[in-house]
Design an enzyme around this catalytic site. Structure first.
Site, PDB file in Angstrom:
ATOM      1  CD  GLU A 116      -1.507   0.019   3.597  1.00 16.14           C
ATOM      2  OE1 GLU A 116      -2.219   1.027   3.616  1.00 16.14           O
ATOM      3  OE2 GLU A 116      -1.644  -0.918   4.404  1.00 16.14           O
ATOM      4  CB  SER A 176      -8.734   3.218   9.684  1.00  9.44           C
ATOM      5  OG  SER A 176      -9.558   2.903   8.600  1.00  9.44           O
ATOM      6  CB  SER A 186       1.343   5.462   7.455  1.00  6.83           C
ATOM      7  OG  SER A 186       1.083   4.156   7.903  1.00  6.83           O
ATOM      8  NE  ARG A 237       3.625   2.879   8.891  1.00  7.69           N
ATOM      9  CZ  ARG A 237       3.467   3.015  10.202  1.00  7.69           C
ATOM     10  NH1 ARG A 237       4.506   2.875  11.005  1.00  7.69           N
ATOM     11  NH2 ARG A 237       2.292   3.291  10.721  1.00  7.69           N
TER      12      ARG A 237
HETATM   13  P1  ADP Z   1      -8.614   3.221   5.111  1.00  2.64           P
HETATM   14  O1  ADP Z   1      -7.781   2.772   3.940  1.00  2.64           O
HETATM   15  O2  ADP Z   1      -8.031   2.877   6.442  1.00  2.64           O
HETATM   16  O3  ADP Z   1     -10.051   2.830   4.974  1.00  2.64           O
HETATM   17  P2  ADP Z   1      -9.135   5.988   4.214  1.00  2.64           P
HETATM   18  O4  ADP Z   1      -8.046   6.839   3.662  1.00  2.64           O
HETATM   19  O5  ADP Z   1     -10.155   5.493   3.242  1.00  2.64           O
HETATM   20  O6  ADP Z   1      -8.512   4.833   5.084  1.00  2.64           O
HETATM   21  O7  ADP Z   1      -9.840   6.858   5.344  1.00  2.64           O
HETATM   22  C1  ADP Z   1     -10.802   6.325   6.233  1.00  2.64           C
HETATM   23  C2  ADP Z   1     -11.270   7.458   7.132  1.00  2.64           C
HETATM   24  O8  ADP Z   1     -11.855   8.482   6.310  1.00  2.64           O
HETATM   25  C3  ADP Z   1     -12.346   7.091   8.117  1.00  2.64           C
HETATM   26  O9  ADP Z   1     -11.786   6.620   9.328  1.00  2.64           O
HETATM   27  C4  ADP Z   1     -13.077   8.400   8.313  1.00  2.64           C
HETATM   28  O10 ADP Z   1     -12.427   9.191   9.293  1.00  2.64           O
HETATM   29  C5  ADP Z   1     -12.917   9.113   6.976  1.00  2.64           C
HETATM   30  N1  ADP Z   1     -14.073   9.059   6.059  1.00  2.64           N
HETATM   31  C6  ADP Z   1     -14.290   9.935   5.044  1.00  2.64           C
HETATM   32  N2  ADP Z   1     -15.399   9.650   4.374  1.00  2.64           N
HETATM   33  C7  ADP Z   1     -15.929   8.544   4.947  1.00  2.64           C
HETATM   34  C8  ADP Z   1     -17.101   7.761   4.696  1.00  2.64           C
HETATM   35  N3  ADP Z   1     -17.958   8.075   3.717  1.00  2.64           N
HETATM   36  N4  ADP Z   1     -17.311   6.674   5.463  1.00  2.64           N
HETATM   37  C9  ADP Z   1     -16.478   6.357   6.465  1.00  2.64           C
HETATM   38  N5  ADP Z   1     -15.359   7.058   6.758  1.00  2.64           N
HETATM   39  C10 ADP Z   1     -15.077   8.150   6.021  1.00  2.64           C
END
Ligand code: ADP
Length: 362
Positions: free
Chosen positions: A135, A186, A189, A201
C-alpha cells in the site's frame, strides 16, 4: 495497425480498514473494430461502472474527481473514482458475480490490508485472483502520477496563520522531493519520501480517522462521517477542552504559550456542570480538533527530525473536512514559525488504488 491490447477492464482496488477505493480506467479511444469485438460483458461492466446510480446506497462515484484524456499504456480514456465501505465487500463480490465480471477479469490488482484479508473470498466466491501490491508503494506511485496528470492536484492554504482568512491556493508540486507524507486513513502512517523508489515509513499513530469517527459516534450518537463533520462544524471545542487561559487566566508568557491554546484536550469534562452544558456539536468539534492536532504534532516532529519542510497530507479523513485541513496548515505554520508548509492533494484518499491500477500488467 493493430496495437497489442492489454485485456480490459483495468482497475485498481485499495481495500482499507474503513473504505474500499476503486479506480477504473474507461477507454475512450475504442476503434470500431474493437467495439464490434468488444465482448458484451465488457460493455456491460463499462456501462455499469460509469453509471452514477450503480453503487447502491453505500457506494459512491466521486464525479468531481474524474480525470479525462489520460494516457495509460498507450490508451486514452477517463479515470473514475469510486468508493464503498469495506464492510460491504460481500455485496460487491455478489455484484461482480452477477455482472459477469469474474468471467472476464481473472486478476484484480489490489492493495491495502483487505487485499490479504479478502484474498480467499475473491478466489472462492468469484474465482478472481488478487495481484497484491504494497500500500505504501502504490500510494507514492499514485501521488506522482496524479501530480503529473492533473495540474491543479496540489494546494496549500494561503494566510495559514489566520484560520478565518486562510484560503485554498494551487501549489506547484513538480519538484516534490524530499517531502513528508502523512496518510490519515483509519490509522495514520508517516513517510519520509526522497525519491519515487526511495522512502521510509518513519512514524505512525493509531489515533486517526477511525478514532475520530468511532469516538464521535460514541459521544454524539451520530452514525456517519458526514454527520460527524457537520456536527463538528457547528461546535466549539473550547467548551470541552482546558485551555492555557483556563489554567493561567491568560497567556503562559515565559514559554510563549498563547492563552487560546489547548492545554488539555477534553480537560473540562471532569466537571459535572461543564459536562451538562456542552452540546454534541461541541463534543464533535473537540474530537476533531484533538485528533487533528495530535496528527499535526507528530507530523511536525517528523519533519523537523528529517529536516524536511514540505508536509503532504492525504487520506479520506480529509474528505469534506476543511476544518482539519486549515487546522493542520495553521499548526504547521505556527509551531515551525513559518518554516513548514502543509500541502494537500485533490484525490486525497485514492492514491493507493490509482497506484495499483498503474501496476496492472495483465
Ligand atoms: P482506510 O484505507 O483505512 O479505509 P481511508 O483513507 O479510506 O482509510 O480513510 C478512512 C477514514 O476516512 C475514516 O476513518 C473516516 O475518518 C474518513 N471518512 C471519510 N469519508 C468517509 C465515509 N464516507 N465513510 C467512512 N469514513 C469516512
Amino acid at each position: 495497425k493493430t496495437k497489442v491490447r492489454k485485456a480490459m477492464p483495468w482497475f485498481g482496488m485499495d481495500i482499507g480498514g474503513t473504505l474500499t477505493k476503486l479506480v477504473y480506467f474507461e477507454p475512450k479511444d475504442i476503434a470500431t473494430d474493437e467495439l464490434d469485438q468488444e465482448a458484451r460483458i465488457l460493455r456491460n461492466i463499462r456501462r455499469y461502472l460509469t453509471k452514477n446510480s450503480a453503487y447502491g446506497k453505500t457506494g459512491h462515484r466521486d464525479t468531481h474527481l474524474q480525470l479525462d484524456n489520460i494516457e495509460i499504456r498507450g490508451r486514452t480514456g477517463s479515470l473514475h473514482f469510486i468508493r464503498f465501505p469495506t464492510s460491504e465487500m460481500g455485496n460487491f463480490l455478489n455484484l461482480a458475480k452477477a455482472k459477469g465480471m469474474a468471467q472476464l477479469v481473472t486478476t484484480v490488482c489490489a492493495t491495502g490490508g483487505g487485499a490479504f484479508k479478502f484474498e480467499n473470498n475473491f478466489k472462492e466466491e468469484v474465482n478472481m485472483k488478487l495481484a497484491k501490491f504494497d500500500e505504501l508503494d502504490t500510494l507514492i506511485k499514485g501521488i506522482l502520477f496524479a501530480e503529473i496528470q492533473n495540474p491543479t492536484e496540489c494546494y496549500y492554504f494561503e494566510n495559514a496563520s489566520d484560520i478565518n482568512k486562510s484560503e485554498k491556493k494551487a501549489f506547484d508540486f513538480s519538484q516534490p522531493y524530499p517531502f513528508i507524507l502523512v496518510n490519515v486513513g483509519s490509522g495514520v502512517s508517516v513517510l519520509a519520501v526522497y525519491g519515487p523508489d526511495n522512502f521510509r515509513r518513519i512514524s505512525g499513530t493509531s489515533l486517526g480517522g477511525g478514532t475520530f469517527l468511532g469516538l464521535c459516534c460514541l459521544l454524539t450518537g451520530c452514525n456517519t462521517f458526514e454527520e460527524a463533520i457537520q456536527l463538528a462544524t457547528r461546535g466549539d471545542h473550547t467548551k470541552v477542552d482546558k485551555l492555557v487561559r483556563d489554567i493561567y487566566g491568560g497567556d503562559y508568557d515565559r514559554f510563549g504559550l498563547n492563552g487560546d491554546l489547548v492545554a488539555a484536550s477534553f480537560g473540562q469534562m471532569n466537571l459535572k456542570e461543564k459536562r451538562t452544558s456542552v452540546t454534541k456539536e461541541d463534543l464533535a468539534n473537540a474530537t476533531l480538533v484533538t485528533i487533528t492536532n495530535n496528527i499535526g504534532s507528530i507530523a511536525r516532529m517528523c519533519a523537523s527530525n528529517e529536516k524536511i519542510d514540505k508536509v503532504v497530507f492525504v487520506g479520506n479523513f480529509l474528505r469534506v473536512n476543511p476544518i482539519s485541513m486549515k487546522l493542520l496548515a495553521y499548526a504547521m505554520d505556527y509551531w515551525s514559525k513559518g518554516t513548514l508548509k502543509a500541502l494537500f492533494l485533490e484525490h486525497e484518499g485514492y492514491f493507493g488504488a490509482l497506484g495499483c491500477l498503474l501496476q496492472f500488467n495483465g
